[in-house]
Write an enzyme that holds these catalytic residues in place. Structure first.
Site, PDB file in Angstrom:
ATOM      1  CE1 TYR A 131     -55.901  72.541   9.446  1.00 57.29           C
ATOM      2  CE2 TYR A 131     -54.452  73.601   7.843  1.00 57.29           C
ATOM      3  CZ  TYR A 131     -54.747  72.423   8.664  1.00 57.29           C
ATOM      4  OH  TYR A 131     -54.097  71.603   8.616  1.00 57.29           O
TER       5      TYR A 131
ATOM      6  CB  CYS B 172     -61.891  79.822   0.696  1.00 54.95           C
ATOM      7  SG  CYS B 172     -62.055  77.732   1.799  1.00 54.95           S
ATOM      8  CB  THR B 173     -59.656  75.403  -2.265  1.00 54.39           C
ATOM      9  OG1 THR B 173     -59.041  74.751  -1.281  1.00 54.39           O
ATOM     10  CG2 THR B 173     -58.207  76.107  -2.757  1.00 54.39           C
ATOM     11  CG  HIS B 174     -63.499  73.919   2.216  1.00 54.46           C
ATOM     12  ND1 HIS B 174     -61.812  73.897   1.708  1.00 54.46           N
ATOM     13  CD2 HIS B 174     -63.343  72.556   2.156  1.00 54.46           C
ATOM     14  CE1 HIS B 174     -61.694  73.666   2.980  1.00 54.46           C
ATOM     15  NE2 HIS B 174     -62.849  72.254   3.527  1.00 54.46           N
TER      16      HIS B 174
ATOM     17  CD  GLU C 209     -63.288  69.230   5.522  1.00 55.22           C
ATOM     18  OE1 GLU C 209     -63.592  68.189   5.617  1.00 55.22           O
ATOM     19  OE2 GLU C 209     -62.785  69.816   4.398  1.00 55.22           O
TER      20      GLU C 209
ATOM     21  CG  ASP D  73     -57.848  71.845   1.313  1.00 57.46           C
ATOM     22  OD1 ASP D  73     -58.147  73.402   2.209  1.00 57.46           O
ATOM     23  OD2 ASP D  73     -59.338  71.655   1.481  1.00 57.46           O
ATOM     24  CB  SER D  74     -57.590  72.785   5.804  1.00 59.70           C
ATOM     25  OG  SER D  74     -58.392  73.172   5.348  1.00 59.70           O
TER      26      SER D  74
ATOM     27  CB  CYS E 200     -55.164  75.181   1.238  1.00 59.04           C
ATOM     28  SG  CYS E 200     -55.511  75.702   3.419  1.00 59.04           S
ATOM     29  CG  ASN E 201     -56.742  80.602  -0.853  1.00 59.05           C
ATOM     30  OD1 ASN E 201     -56.420  81.344  -1.983  1.00 59.05           O
ATOM     31  ND2 ASN E 201     -58.242  79.856  -1.065  1.00 59.05           N
ATOM     32  CB  THR E 202     -56.172  79.254   5.699  1.00 59.01           C
ATOM     33  OG1 THR E 202     -57.851  79.493   4.749  1.00 59.01           O
ATOM     34  CG2 THR E 202     -56.083  79.126   6.699  1.00 59.01           C
TER      35      THR E 202
HETATM   36  N1  DGL Z   1     -59.741  75.477   1.787  1.00 56.09           N
HETATM   37  C1  DGL Z   1     -58.816  76.030   2.601  1.00 56.09           C
HETATM   38  C2  DGL Z   1     -58.389  77.692   1.319  1.00 56.09           C
HETATM   39  O1  DGL Z   1     -58.152  77.579   1.119  1.00 56.09           O
HETATM   40  C3  DGL Z   1     -59.805  77.009   4.045  1.00 56.09           C
HETATM   41  C4  DGL Z   1     -60.392  75.838   4.811  1.00 56.09           C
HETATM   42  C5  DGL Z   1     -60.247  76.111   5.797  1.00 56.09           C
HETATM   43  O2  DGL Z   1     -60.724  77.166   6.643  1.00 56.09           O
HETATM   44  O3  DGL Z   1     -60.165  75.235   6.547  1.00 56.09           O
HETATM   45  O4  DGL Z   1     -58.120  79.007   2.572  1.00 56.09           O
END
Ligand code: DGL
Length: 258
Positions: A45, A187-189, A155, A13-14, A76-78
């Site tokens: 990201y 988003c996984t966060h 984060e 992940d990012s 991470c979706n991104t």
């Molecule tokens: N956790 C990431 C996701 O699932 C993206 C977070 C980021 O912007 O870094 O998209």
């Protein structure tokens, strides 16, 4: 000859968000080895240009492959939007499992639900999500809600703080909260803010995130390729971060009650 089945699964992940996926992987396959890499030095990201995210993701995945990983889970979706296709082309023999916002189950929930998809700006504007949105356009009322600062707040381990509450209150202020049927955590966060989101939105919306689905799909792919660790293997997790100061956060979030 080393047995590839005993090699680690690389989880990327990012930053710290992918821990929400790692938790589901571990619950499902506790006999596997995992190498988690969070690129917190470069997070978030989702506000960066596509090419930058692609380069960062490719570099991170190369690192995991150099470390001997048998499969890659893009938690991470991104990163999935930006780089999954290119990575699969470059490594056709390695299972590379990606993630997209769980719009499908949300759109099919009830009769023409109002679905809010929270994700990063990159995920919401890229072709992968556009195609998904087009597929379900006539099944739901779709509201795209970019929430880039929520990544930074997670984060910074700001869960439960007034800062995070205030951000979410402001984010949802323009929406009619009582009309939201489904909330997709794209988003996984974001699952780490589930408690605050529930408090702000009340009991009506059903929450969807892709972590359990990605974990299950990973198990299926590994099984089909004969890559599952032997049943009697003892699992373990190793955490790595491009920002060593974030290592305690990764371990702490692994214990977070999702
Ligand atoms: N956790 C990431 C996701 O699932 C993206 C977070 C980021 O912007 O870094 O998209």
């Amino acid at each position: 000859m080393t047995d590839l089945r005993s090699a680690p699964i690389g989880v990327f992940d990012s930053g710290a968000g992918g821990i929400s996926v790692l938790k589901r992987l571990w619950a499902l396959m506790p006999n596997e080895q995992y190498l988690y890499f969070g690129d917190s030095a470069n997070a978030p990201y989702g506000t960066r240009p596509l090419e930058t995210i692609r380069d960062l993701t490719v570099a991170a995945v190369e690192h995991l492959l150099d470390a001997g990983c048998k499969a890659i889970v893009l938690a991470c979706n991104t990163a999935t939007s930006a780089a999954a296709a290119e990575l699969r082309e470059a490594h056709p023999d390695v299972p590379i499992i990606g993630l997209e916002p769980a719009l499908k189950p949300a759109a099919l929930f009830g009769d023409h639900p109002t679905v809010v998809v929270m994700a990063t700006p990159l995920t919401l504007r890229e072709a992968k999500f556009q195609a998904l949105a087009d597929r379900f356009a006539d099944r739901c009322e779709l509201i795209r809600l970019p929430a880039p600062e929520l990544v930074t707040l997670v984060e910074q381990n700001k869960m439960g703080t007034p800062e995070l509450w205030a951000y979410l209150e402001d984010l949802f202020a323009p929406l009619d909260k009582d009309s939201i049927d489904c909330l997709v955590l794209g988003c996984t966060h974001f699952p780490f803010a589930r408690r605050e989101l529930r408090a702000i939105l009340g009991s009506r919306p059903v929450f969807f995130d892709g972590a359990v689905g990605e974990a299950k799909y990973t198990a299926v792919v590994l099984e089909s390729r004969g890559l599952r660790a032997p049943d009697n293997a003892v699992g373990a997790i190793r955490f790595e971060s491009s920002d060593p100061e974030k290592l305690p956060l990764l371990e702490q979030l692994f214990s977070f009650d999702l």
